[in-house]
Write an enzyme that holds these catalytic residues in place. Structure first.
Site, PDB file in Angstrom:
ATOM      1  N   ASP A  18       0.842  -1.214   0.000  1.00 38.42           N
ATOM      2  CA  ASP A  18       0.000   0.000   0.000  1.00 38.42           C
ATOM      3  C   ASP A  18       0.871   1.256   0.000  1.00 38.42           C
ATOM      4  OD1 ASP A  18      -1.915   1.938   0.376  1.00 38.42           O
ATOM      5  OD2 ASP A  18      -2.914   0.950   2.028  1.00 38.42           O
ATOM      6  N   CYS A 243       1.039  10.110  -1.683  1.00 43.07           N
ATOM      7  CA  CYS A 243       1.579  10.243  -3.028  1.00 43.07           C
ATOM      8  C   CYS A 243       2.463  11.486  -3.089  1.00 43.07           C
ATOM      9  CB  CYS A 243       0.457  10.340  -4.031  1.00 43.07           C
ATOM     10  SG  CYS A 243       1.066  10.549  -5.694  1.00 43.07           S
ATOM     11  N   ASN A 252      -0.773   6.023   5.175  1.00 38.70           N
ATOM     12  CA  ASN A 252      -1.389   5.188   6.189  1.00 38.70           C
ATOM     13  C   ASN A 252      -0.908   5.635   7.566  1.00 38.70           C
ATOM     14  OD1 ASN A 252      -2.609   2.718   4.584  1.00 38.70           O
ATOM     15  ND2 ASN A 252      -0.668   3.241   3.625  1.00 38.70           N
TER      16      ASN A 252
HETATM   17 ZN    ZN Z   1      -3.969   2.330   2.792  1.00 42.48          ZN
END
Ligand code: ZN
Length: 307
Positions: A18, A243, A252
């Protein structure tokens, strides 16, 4: 309050998938080095790869090489995300320990993300689960946009609960987790969802939650969920996942920060925080910038300065 908290909490590291899928492409050997370092911290589960088409998500190209190149540590479950049958077959061939399948509860997000209606996604989860179960590999369904959608706004908790119930009943998935894709979860929204899940007889102590720290409520979300009996959370080393090309996008919740808070509450994660911090430094080296994890800078509150 403390007595009501879970005694042990499972943290699942999602940085290598992720996190890194939102970065410029990092060489396979460096992805392997990060996973191997994380494997030595006491983490029970690592999301190591995503078997998507390399054109769809270039940073995840070479996931089979990653899975074959890592040193599997006994007791660590290496998980991979699969978007379709091709991906599931490739992941099974690499002998992943668990397969993750995703659907968005938001119709708009699901169509934009995987070009399917949520209804079709349920059907696909049934097929992929059958395929994985045929090779004795457990499957977890991740319901994304479970706390809100950037396109649709609020998502009714009853709607999330309905899809959760359906993938359990119709696909027979082995695990369920709920993703805060758009970073819209707050403690209030978390409590509303947990309440809705309880109403359809979903055992809160068996679900996992996945928070982003977009609005700085990540740790608060985890704390209120623990108070309700949730004992499994995703987190990314360093807080990877933002990003670098979109200003203000945050990643996260950071594994270092989550582990520090949970251990301090007296619940066990089984993770060595100092080793984890070393992994955070390695992650910063790989992406070439400072990451948002705060305990990565400060160290744990118990760390003293020599004088
Ligand atoms: Zn995530």
């Amino acid at each position: 309050m403390k007595a009501d908290l879970p005694k042990s909490v499972e943290i699942r590291e999602v940085g290598p998938r992720d996190g890194l899928q939102n970065e410029a492409t990092i060489p396979v050997e460096e992805r392997i080095a990060l996973i191997d370092a994380l494997s030595g911290t006491g983490l029970a589960a690592i999301e190591a790869a995503s078997f998507v088409h390399p054109k769809a998500i270039p940073p995840m190209a070479g996931s089979a090489e990653v899975m074959r190149g890592i040193t599997r540590v006994p007791g660590v479950r290496y998980r991979a995300l699969v978007p379709n049958e091709r991906g599931a077959l490739d992941a099974l061939e690499c002998d992943v320990d668990e397969i993750e399948v995703v659907m968005s509860v938001s119709e708009t997000h699901n169509r934009k993300n995987i070009n399917m209606s949520p209804e079709d996604s349920v059907g696909q989860i049934v097929e992929l689960t059958n395929l994985a179960h045929g090779q004795d590999t457990p499957v977890e369904a991740i319901l994304s946009t479970a706390f809100g959608c950037a396109y649709e706004g609020d998502i009714a908790p009853d709607r999330v609960a309905l899809y959760a119930r359906r993938v359990l009943d119709e696909a027979g998935v082995d695990g369920l987790s709920f993703g805060d894709t758009s970073g819209m979860a707050t403690p209030r929204v978390v409590l509303e969802l947990l309440d809705a899940l309880g109403k359809v007889d979903i055992d809160i102590s068996h679900i996992g939650l996945h928070f982003h720290n977009t609005r700085n409520t990540g740790l608060a979300n985890i704390l209120v969920a623990m108070q309700q009996g949730v004992c499994r959370f995703d987190a990314a080393i360093g807080g990877l996942g933002g990003c670098p090309y979109s200003p203000g996008a945050t990643g996260n919740v950071a594994t270092e920060d989550v582990v520090h808070m949970i251990e301090d509450l007296g619940a066990s994660t089984g993770i060595d925080l100092e080793r984890l911090i070393e992994c955070g430094l390695l992650a910063e080296e790989l992406v070439g910038r400072q990451l948002p994890a705060q305990v990565l800078r400060s160290g744990p509150r118990t760390r003293t300065v020599d004088n």
